[in-house]
Design an enzyme around this catalytic site. Structure first.
Site, PDB file in Angstrom:
ATOM      1  N   LYS A 142       1.090  -1.240  -0.054  1.00 32.75           N
ATOM      2  CA  LYS A 142       0.093   0.079  -0.098  1.00 32.75           C
ATOM      3  C   LYS A 142       0.998   1.233   0.113  1.00 32.75           C
ATOM      4  O   LYS A 142       1.996   1.182   0.797  1.00 32.75           O
ATOM      5  CB  LYS A 142      -0.871   0.210   1.227  1.00 32.75           C
ATOM      6  CG  LYS A 142      -1.946   1.077   1.385  1.00 32.75           C
ATOM      7  CD  LYS A 142      -2.921   1.073   2.575  1.00 32.75           C
ATOM      8  CE  LYS A 142      -4.050   2.010   2.340  1.00 32.75           C
ATOM      9  NZ  LYS A 142      -4.945   1.860   3.712  1.00 32.75           N
ATOM     10  N   SER A 147      -9.957   2.403   2.479  1.00 36.49           N
ATOM     11  CA  SER A 147      -8.906   3.033   1.732  1.00 36.49           C
ATOM     12  C   SER A 147      -8.118   1.880   0.943  1.00 36.49           C
ATOM     13  O   SER A 147      -7.275   2.159   0.064  1.00 36.49           O
ATOM     14  CB  SER A 147      -7.900   4.067   2.716  1.00 36.49           C
ATOM     15  OG  SER A 147      -7.269   3.406   3.223  1.00 36.49           O
ATOM     16  N   SER A 195     -10.443  -0.034   6.537  1.00 40.26           N
ATOM     17  CA  SER A 195      -9.867  -0.014   5.457  1.00 40.26           C
ATOM     18  C   SER A 195      -9.086  -1.090   4.894  1.00 40.26           C
ATOM     19  O   SER A 195      -8.700  -1.159   3.939  1.00 40.26           O
ATOM     20  CB  SER A 195      -8.994   1.298   5.663  1.00 40.26           C
ATOM     21  OG  SER A 195      -9.610   2.499   5.307  1.00 40.26           O
TER      22      SER A 195
END
Ligand SMILES: [Mg+2]
Ligand SMILES: [Zn+2]
Lengths: 95, 494, 483
Positions: B79, B160, B184
């Site tokens: 990420k 997210s 997320s």
């Protein structure tokens, strides 16, 4: 509690976010929508409840007083948008 | 043999050990898949093929020397919120568009120590603020799943950690790192039909992860199986003296817990999660999950978590407040974007206006407001008190149950253009997940079924602090019972 | 007579409180492992934490906490076993994180007290409101470029103690005495070097004025005053400005001001105008600071003797005058020097020599205790030469002067210059015989009752011996010979 335009302007200034005048009504409406929804918390009885700050440990761990970092001048300055030799540079500040 | 991108992490490690495949081959299969599919899915902001090739070659060398570790040769997506030394780290924001950190986050350093290969930096909502991955400055990531009969509708992968979940679901990585502040990890995992766990707050170090809301942020893995999540978490987790909130507790063998079974476990079913307007499909899936666990020997216990409905509004005070302060460092002076101004204040305002997207600005403004003079007690302190009550609800529940079963999300993945007009409607995505962040407890999403349109749905398991093992045990049982084997429409080698 | 400012409407009283920022003496910074040493290359003592880089986290330095606790104990203050770090949010070029980590609601040290010494010999108690730990900011240089300010983050993250007093001071002298005493205590404790030129100690001076008997009026804060003299001047200048405003029928506006040291006036600080909503909240990166009571006790037990206690001991045990005790305890180094000299010797004699000829010698040579050419050991040796009658007091003064000039030990100088006092009675008697023979008339006068002439014979004898005769022996032998 609801926000007026002047408050939105003041908060944006505190947060150092430039907001165009034309965007103020939209922002004001959005923020009031969120704050209105958050308002439901006032219904919770929190009398005498100790506020919970974080999720972590009960107490700070302390490190020893030794120099283990620094001496990386070039790395610290490498991403600077404006540097002057070994300094970061910004528009002149008047005190 | 199976196509390399279809392997699990556990399977790939075994195949690497048996020399059925080399790390370079495994990595190249993924790099090819990324080259083919990423232009469409936009799951990666920055693919790092050269780095991956190099790391894969090193992995092969290590394997040849008999020095294989838990993740040697395993290609992962990272990420783009984890700082990676020498590789651009953007947090999906224009303000960090050119930022190359000279340091490595602890979590990614742990993965590198264990031999992992980094395929690239995965897309996310800007600064991890969002539930759809549509707020990324580098464009939305696309969910590889399609509604039946609506193949042209662009569905969000959730957020997210949408890029991480989309990459893993589409077979552009065997697993990925993610972070979870309000859901997320778990929500995008559910939307993309994969597994994901947010461990206990303090289990993974936050050092080197771009901060959103420090008291809630927690790193964790997404992968296609519960066992793979356990393997990844085993590497990511661990005490870090550089994070004052990192817990100095031993990391157990999570993978061993996956097959443990649920016999004798007491599983809590919180009545407050049966919310008004809960979709019948979600409710049916939840009932199905209960039946599976009961059949495996668990006892179901009706429990109450009375402050559940206040969790989201609490989150939307605490998280923006912390974010407004955490994001103050993006000021155009030492790194990142700078827009020139007449004076320093003007420079700050122009830089931050140009550098941050709408959702980030909204949260900064909300956070600034709730902390400002005159409002602090009414909003921030109140939220902290309600947070304490939410935690107390869970503390009480642990007297009665070993784990809690809930739905992961209130719906399946939605379309990119849906829910965009009303921020609050978007926030409601995290209604089932956010309590775990506020209480600091572990939570896992496991794919458990499909909705009527063929989209994946997940079940969530919540556990006691630092008892991820039980969460993995319950997750493993659901995974086995569900036998989830549906595949996304868009995927490598499909 | 208490201090007042005489206005056209009558006398005005001045009310002063000080917020002192004292740099904690430590190797590394409060929340990072970067060094704290003064005068390094710009941005060379900066970690990514100090520069506010993404993902960086603070970890607290135990010694900085210990120093704050020691200081709290030295100020007779409450040590809070539970305290917390908050963020003070504001934007400034040299504040990299966009917030300062500080302690707001729950400081590590609570209320305490300092006794200050005033010129008329009186003392006064000044209340301490609190002491908290916080990070220093970096440094902005405004004079390097016509349109830019330059930022050096070496100071960023260095530990500071903010020590806040009650508004208990009523004159520039009291403000000066408070800062002097505080600095003295910090230096004794070793918790801050007190170096005001290098910015290790800076004072924010809160000043208001009022008519005698009134409640408080609006105050102004004069920021970052960096010498004791300037603090006193700033109080005076700011108080006069406020008196003039009130008397002109205007209002004093609460604001932060700067003291212009060249013009001797205060002026409003524009850059601080907007910074009044700091949005303090608990730093989520830092769990509470919880101190172990036994650890605090151990720090207390290891505390050095503080100036007040030491001064009392000098008066009580050593029999020094309060004035000498005060002078000798002003600086920790002076007191240490004194005790080294006095050890095993007459403490009053040691005090007299140090406050007299030794200080004069330091003055003359422009040296300090630390750089003194005369060591405590050598000064002690000099006193020993007096005690064992090797040197007369007068010769000893000469020797000390030579010690300052040459840095040599006293024995070497006595040897070189042949200054050794003559204690050989035979030698002295021989000189006395010569003197008496040369002044037979005066001997007669003395013997017929003119006692006053005794001094003349002492002088003649000493002169003939070039001052080296042991005065006591000379006296004794003269008395015997003159009959
Ligand atoms: Mg102040
Ligand atoms: Zn301060």
């Amino acid at each position: 509690m609801s926000l007026d335009t002047a408050t939105v302007r003041r908060v944006a200034s505190l947060a150092r976010l430039r907001v165009e005048e034309a965007d103020l009504p939209r922002l004001e409406a959005e923020l009031n929508g969120i704050l209105g929804w958050i308002e439901q918390l006032q219904a919770v009885d929190t009398q005498g409840v100790e506020p919970m700050a974080g999720g972590g440990a009960e107490a700070l761990r302390m490190r020893e007083d030794r120099v283990t970092d620094g001496g990386i001048q070039e790395k610290v300055l490498a991403n600077a948008p404006d540097r002057a030799d070994a300094f970061f540079a910004v528009p002149k500040v008047v005190e | 043999m199976t196509h390399p991108t279809e392997l699990t992490i556990a399977g790939a490690r075994a195949a690497l050990d048996r020399r059925e495949i080399s790390a370079v081959e495994l990595t190249r299969a993924h790099l090819d898949a990324i080259a083919a599919l990423n232009p469409r899915l936009n799951a990666y902001i920055t693919p790092t093929p050269e780095l991956a090739e190099r790391q894969a070659a090193e992995a092969d060398a290590a394997l040849a020397r008999g020095e294989g570790r838990a993740l040697t040769g395993i290609p992962l997506a990272i990420k783009d919120l984890f700082c990676t030394a020498g590789t651009r780290t953007t947090a999906a924001s224009r303000i960090l568009g050119n930022f190359v950190p000279p340091y490595e986050s602890t979590v990614t350093a742990n993965l590198l120590r264990d031999g992992a290969v980094f395929l690239g930096k995965a897309n996310l909502d800007e600064f991890a603020m969002g539930s759809s991955n549509t707020s990324s400055a580098f464009g939305a990531a696309e969910n590889p799943w399609k509604r039946q009969g609506e193949e042209d509708t662009f569905l969000v992968p959730g957020g997210s950690s949408g890029g991480s979940a989309a990459a893993v679901a589409a077979r552009l990585a065997l697993g990925a790192t993610a972070t979870d502040t309000g859901g997320s990890i778990r929500q995008p995992a559910a939307f993309c039909g994969i597994a994901g766990i947010k461990p206990t707050y303090g289990r993974c170090s936050r050092f080197g992860i771009v901060a959103y809301a420090s008291s809630l942020d927690q790193a964790g893995p997404v992968a296609r199986t519960v066992e793979d999540c356990a393997i990844l978490l085993g590497s990511m987790a661990g005490f870090d003296p550089r994070d004052s909130t990192s817990a100095d507790v031993a990391v157990p063998d999570f993978a061993a817990a996956v097959a443990r079974g649920v016999k004798g476990l007491r599983i809590g079913i919180p009545r407050e999660y049966r919310m008004e307007g809960l979709s019948p499909e979600i409710d049916a899936l939840w009932q199905q999950g209960m039946a599976w666990l009961k059949a495996e020997g668990a006892t179901l216990v009706d429990i109450s978590l009375p402050h559940t409905k206040y969790a989201l509004p609490t989150y939307y005070i605490v998280a923006p407040a912390e974010a407004s302060s955490n994001l103050a460092r993006y000021d155009g002076v030492r790194f990142g974007l700078r827009e020139n101004g007449e004076d320093l204040k003007d420079l700050y305002e122009r830089t931050r206006a140009a550098g941050f997207g709408d959702e980030v600005k909204r949260r900064i403004l909300i956070g600034t407001y709730v902390l400002s003079a005159g409002y602090y007690d009414a909003y921030y302190v109140k939220a902290q008190q309600v947070r304490a009550l939410i935690k107390r609800d869970f503390d009480r529940a642990w007297g009665e149950v070993d784990a809690i079963l809930t739905p992961a999300t209130p719906s399946a993945a939605f379309g990119r253009d849906e829910k965009q007009d009303d921020p609050v409607a978007m926030y409601l995505n995290d209604v089932f997940t956010v309590t775990a962040n506020l209480a600091g407890i572990p939570g896992m999403s496991v794919p458990a079924g499909l909705d009527a349109k063929g989209l994946p749905l997940g079940l969530q398991i919540l556990g006691k602090p630092f008892d991820e093992e039980t969460v993995f045990a319950v997750g493993g049982a659901i995974e086995r019972a569900a036998g989830f084997n549906a595949l996304p429409t868009l995927r490598a080698a499909a | 007579m208490s201090y007042t400012i005489e206005g056209s409407t009558g006398p005005w009283e001045v009310v002063i409180g000080l917020e002192v920022h004292a740099q904690v003496t430590s190797e590394a910074k409060l929340f990072s492992g970067a060094a704290t040493a003064f005068g390094a290359e710009p941005n060379s003592q900066v970690s990514f934490i100090d520069a506010g880089f993404p993902g960086m986290l603070p970890v607290i330095n135990r010694e900085c906490v210990a120093q704050a606790v020691r200081t709290g104990l030295g100020l007779n203050a409450q040590v809070n076993l539970w305290s917390r770090f908050d963020r003070k949010n504001y934007f400034y070029a040299d504040l990299p994180q966009g917030y300062q980590i500080s302690q707001y609601q729950y400081p590590v040290i609570g209320t305490g007290q300092i006794e200050i010494d005033l010129a008329d010999g009186s003392t006064k108690q000044i209340g301490i409101t609190r002491l908290h730990l916080e990070q220093d900011a970096g440094k902005s240089l405004h004079d390097q470029h016509p349109s830019k300010s330059y930022i050096d983050l070496n100071r960023s993250g260095v530990a500071l103690m903010e020590i806040v007093s009650e508004p208990d001071m009523r004159s520039p002298e009291e403000a000066g005495a408070y800062l002097t005493k505080l600095r003295q205590i910090l230096r004794y404790l070793g918790t801050c070097d007190g170096n005001m030129e290098q910015g290790s100690l800076r004072a924010d001076v809160n000043v208001s004025v009022r008519k005698p008997g009134e409640g408080f009026r609006t105050r102004c804060e004069v920021k970052n005053v960096n010498s004791i003299r300037f603090v006193m001047q700033a109080v005076e200048a700011e108080a006069r400005r406020q008196v003039e405003l009130w008397e002109a029928g205007e209002e004093v506006v609460q604001e932060t001001r700067l003291f212009d040291t060249t013009r001797g006036v205060t002026r409003s600080m524009r850059s601080k105008e907007d910074a009044h909503d700091y949005r303090y909240f608990p730093d989520p990166d830092l769990p509470p600071l919880v101190l172990d009571a036994a650890w605090v006790e151990a720090l207390k037990a290891a505390l050095p003797e503080l100036p007040d206690a030491r001064r009392a001991r000098y008066v009580g045990d050593f029999g020094l005058t309060p004035y000498d005790a005060h002078v000798l305890t002003l600086e920790k180094e002076t007191a240490a020097f004194y005790e080294a000299v006095a050890k095993g010797r007459d403490p009053k004699m040691a005090a007299n020599w140090i406050t007299g000829d030794f200080f004069a010698g330091l003055n003359r040579t422009g040296a300090s205790i630390g750089s003194s050419p005369v060591s405590a050991g050598d000064l002690g040796a000099l006193l020993d030469l007096i005690s064992d009658s090797t040197l007369s007091g007068k010769l000893a003064k000469e020797v000390l002067e030579a010690m300052f000039e040459t840095g040599k030990p006293p024995a070497a100088i006595v040897e070189e210059r042949g200054l050794k006092q003559v204690t050989d009675t035979g030698a002295i008697e021989a000189v006395i015989d010569q003197v008496m023979a040369a002044n037979a008339g005066k001997v007669e006068e003395y013997r017929s009752g003119k006692d006053k002439l005794f001094g003349f014979f002492v002088g003649q004898t000493m002169k003939a011996m070039q001052g080296k005769g042991n005065p006591a022996l000379v006296n004794e032998l003269l008395k015997k010979k003159l009959g």
